[in-house]
Design an enzyme around this catalytic site. Structure first.
Site, mmCIF file in Angstrom:
data_model
loop_
_atom_site.group_PDB
_atom_site.id
_atom_site.type_symbol
_atom_site.label_atom_id
_atom_site.label_comp_id
_atom_site.label_asym_id
_atom_site.label_seq_id
_atom_site.Cartn_x
_atom_site.Cartn_y
_atom_site.Cartn_z
ATOM 1 N N TYR A 480 43.669 106.461 31.730
ATOM 2 C CA TYR A 480 43.979 105.069 31.374
ATOM 3 C C TYR A 480 44.170 104.228 32.632
ATOM 4 O O TYR A 480 43.345 103.416 32.972
ATOM 5 C CB TYR A 480 45.207 105.006 30.470
ATOM 6 N N SER A 560 40.173 101.101 25.659
ATOM 7 C CA SER A 560 40.742 99.809 26.047
ATOM 8 C C SER A 560 40.644 99.667 27.570
ATOM 9 O O SER A 560 39.549 99.660 28.121
ATOM 10 C CB SER A 560 42.180 99.700 25.534
ATOM 11 N N ASP A 644 37.866 94.077 16.096
ATOM 12 C CA ASP A 644 38.777 94.199 17.237
ATOM 13 C C ASP A 644 39.001 92.818 17.840
ATOM 14 O O ASP A 644 38.111 92.261 18.478
ATOM 15 C CB ASP A 644 38.192 95.148 18.284
ATOM 16 N N HIS A 679 41.232 97.483 16.915
ATOM 17 C CA HIS A 679 41.431 98.125 18.207
ATOM 18 C C HIS A 679 41.878 99.579 18.073
ATOM 19 O O HIS A 679 41.865 100.325 19.043
ATOM 20 C CB HIS A 679 42.451 97.328 19.018
#
Length: 719
Positions: A480, A560, A644, A679
């Site tokens: 991430y 993301s 999203d 999302h």
């Protein structure tokens, strides 16, 4: 233009008999994606954006493009020979009872439960520990396709009224429904158009919530940047709700939140222009005519009031404390010069829960939890000796409680719930899942590897015990690296199925995350963002050098901001991995801030409009702008949802179009677009299973597998 691509020879041999194609050729034909000349100018530099038209989510042309891409993708996925077996095993393993930690409201104990494969978790309640459980809210009944989810619930002070929010199709826009908690009857009209908001009750009279004005154009992609805090008085129409904060230009912020202290004495208001840093205000609700008192009027720190005893406030902050500390101050003069340290900063990052009148300080020690109990004088009472090495969560409850619940998990142990006696510190197992997975057969090892600039980065590697390190193990490297978010050890059924099949899961704690506090976060933002990609690349190189895997068996995965990580890594080092799996990614770094609340991410990214240096830096790694002709990119499955409205799907659409236009070589480039999904939050279990079957199937297939590596784990299963 239409492009043709050959599926790898291993796939050809498996598919030839099904497709009536020649044994040595299977042709994958991408849909035609037209190019429309669109040009932006940044500091006199022209940037062509031929797929700009895909940003229009209301266009019939975009809708048709989505349909054609999905047809192409699912035609490919349907030919993977072991996809049904993979789904069968994922459903088998997923099918166990799951329980959430109980919480008390009024006369009832509430808890979430899922019998196994229910699309949405069901909220139950009972009177006392020995009471008969009954269904309170069943989100599976909210819509026929289970895509309407329960996004949150908050009870009035005495527990007699509840306000619950729903999300439709995965959107961040919410509706709030108010019910009588005793008989579950609706007590007033539904509130609509609420976004990025909790609900915080003032007694039983009404509640505070936040939202934006309804945007012009598409509510799924139009920019929203002035958040407002409202007060809704029960029994009155929403149109008469009072704007408490954010209604004037001087109070314009992208994120505004308001919550009431447990004793109903204070309204706390937090206001931020970005995802990091906030202003802080307080209002004494016992004096209705009083104004707001400013605690912090700058956004250079993250601070929140976590409790109060009368007029004495307790604040968790990273102001002059990158790893956070707890301070105390009187509400009459709450500005920082009057703060006194209560729980000082340490070398480890702090988060705090409250319950029974105590503070429970959780520290991250190399991403592993340690928990200590403090009183409100700052005296350490005890360490809560956790069940093992992993992630603890919970440690929250009302002041009157004498016991509370916490959870514990790690990468190879499913989450269990424990009941803690607050006075003694003793705890016992409250609930443990019964799952067809033996954690004793797996091992997690934390190592530290060296990134490009010499920084030591931790990574946890989990796999079956006794797995040979021969460079031929299928491996998922997941990351991430942003927004101060920490990746701590957490069990996942999806990852369990991957490891059952002999796969390795590797999770590094990249810079940009919060594992080592604000300094670690700030080392991966703006013009230091490349550090994050370098950390991820170095993790891959470590796994290859140590023979865990090789480039032919390595997949990189992230969602993301993690989707950006994957997009940047695969465009910078396409030869390093065999498969790339960017999910709901931020992939157009020149325009991300023009959609919905994207401008709020500027603390981490900067924007192309800031200055020439920032524009050049973003352009230098923006995945959409760095796909090059003549390069063989890894087999890529991009995933997104058509609803999203956080990271709009146009990011993924444009990246897919660029890759399909420029990809060279035999690796497929596909995009899987989930319809009526957002999302990720609230996605039905059935959709989640299907998505991950496709992701793992695509991954193994492109690593050359013609069958599941470990078919022996499959058992009889009733559909």
């Amino acid at each position: 233009m239409k492009r043709l691509i050959l599926i790898p020879l291993t796939a050809i041999l498996m598919l030839a008999c099904e497709t009536n194609q020649k044994k040595d050729t299977i042709i994958l034909k991408y849909p035609n994606t037209k190019k429309v000349d669109s040009v932006d100018s940044y500091f006199g530099i022209k940037i062509h954006d031929p797929f700009r038209w895909l940003e229009d989510d209301r266009s019939p042309e975009t809708e048709n493009w989505v349909k054609q891409q999905n047809e192409t993708t699912f035609n490919y996925l349907d030919k993977i020979p072991f996809r049904k077996e993979l789904k069968k095993r994922l459903e088998q393993l997923w099918n166990f009872e799951k329980l959430g930690s109980p919480f008390k409201e009024g006369d009832y104990i509430y808890f979430f439960k899922n019998d196994g494969l229910q699309n949405q978790n069901v909220l139950y309640r009972k009177k006392g520990d020995d009471g008969q459980a009954e269904v309170f809210l069943d989100p599976n009944s909210f819509s026929e396709d289970a895509t309407t989810s329960l996004a949150g619930i908050n009870f009035s002070k005495d527990g007699s009224i509840a306000a619950y929010s729903i999300s439709e199709g995965g959107s961040d826009w919410r509706k709030v429904i108010v019910i009588n908690a005793k008989n579950k009857s609706i007590v007033e009209d539904t509130l609509v158009d609420i976004k990025f908001s909790g609900v915080s009750w003032k007694g039983n009279e009404g509640f505070y919530y936040s939202s934006y004005d309804k945007p012009e154009g598409s509510e799924l992609s139009a920019k929203t940047d002035q958040h407002k805090l409202y007060y809704h008085k029960l029994g009155t129409p929403q149109k008469s709700d009072e704007v408490v904060f954010g209604g004037i230009p001087e109070e314009k912020h992208r994120y505004v939140g308001g919550y009431v202290t447990e004793d109903d004495r204070y309204l706390i208001i937090s206001a931020a222009v970005s995802t990091s840093g906030n202003k802080l205000f307080i209002k004494d609700l016992t004096q209705p005519e009083s104004g707001l008192i400013t605690i912090l009027n700058t956004t250079d720190s993250d601070s929140q009031i976590i409790d109060n005893v009368g007029s004495r406030l307790f604040i968790l902050t990273n102001r002059n404390a990158p790893n956070k500390k707890v301070v105390t101050v009187g509400a009459e003069n709450p500005s920082p010069e009057h703060w006194t340290d209560l729980i000082p900063e340490t070398q480890n990052v702090l988060s705090v829960g409250t319950g029974g009148g105590y503070f429970f300080a959780e520290y991250m020690v190399d991403a592993i939890s340690k928990v200590y109990q403090y009183d409100n004088q700052g005296q350490m009472i005890r360490e809560i000796a956790l069940p093992g090495l992993g992630s603890a969560g919970g440690f929250g409850g009302k002041k009157k409680e004498t016991e509370l619940y916490f959870t514990f998990t790690n990468y190879n142990s499913p989450e269990s719930i424990y009941k803690l006696d607050i006075k003694t510190g003793d705890y016992s197992i409250y609930w443990k899942p019964e799952i067809d997975f033996n954690p004793n057969n797996y091992v997690s090892t934390q190592i530290f590897y060296t990134s490009k600039d010499g920084t030591k980065v931790p990574m946890i590697i989990t796999h079956k015990k006794g797995l040979p390190l021969n460079g031929q193990n299928q491996t998922i490297l997941y990351g991430y690296g942003g927004f101060n978010i920490s990746l701590t050890p957490t069990f996942s059924v999806i990852n369990a199925v991957w490891m059952e099949q002999g796969g390795i899961l590797a999770v590094p704690n990249l810079r940009g995350g919060g594992e080592y506090g604000k300094q670690w976060h700030d080392a991966g933002i703006k013009t230091k963002k490349q550090n994050v990609f370098d950390d991820f690349i170095a993790a891959a190189e470590y796994l290859i050098a140590e023979k865990y895997t090789s480039s032919e068996y390595l997949a990189i995965k992230g969602g993301s901001n993690g989707g950006l990580l994957v997009g940047a890594t695969m465009t910078q080092r396409p030869e390093l991995m065999k498969v790339a799996l960017p999910a709901v990614g931020v992939l157009d770094m020149l325009r991300y801030h023009t959609f919905t609340a994207g401008a709020g991410w500027a603390y981490d990214y900067g924007t192309a409009e800031d200055n020439l240096e920032m524009f050049n830096y973003l352009k230098g790694y923006s995945p959409v702008h760095n796909v090059r002709k003549g390069v063989e990119y890894p087999a890529t499955l991009i995933t997104t949802g058509d609803h999203d409205d956080r990271v709009v799907p146009a990011h993924s659409f444009k990246f897919a179009a660029e890759l399909q236009d420029k990809q060279t070589g035999a690796n497929p480039t596909l995009i899987r677009i989930e319809v009526n999904a957002g999302h990720g939050a609230g996605t039905p279990v059935s959709k989640t299973i299907d998505q991950n079957v496709d992701i793992f199937g695509f991954t193994l297939f492109n690593m050359g597998f013609s069958a599941l590596p470990n078919k022996g784990v499959l058992k009889d299963f009733e559909e």
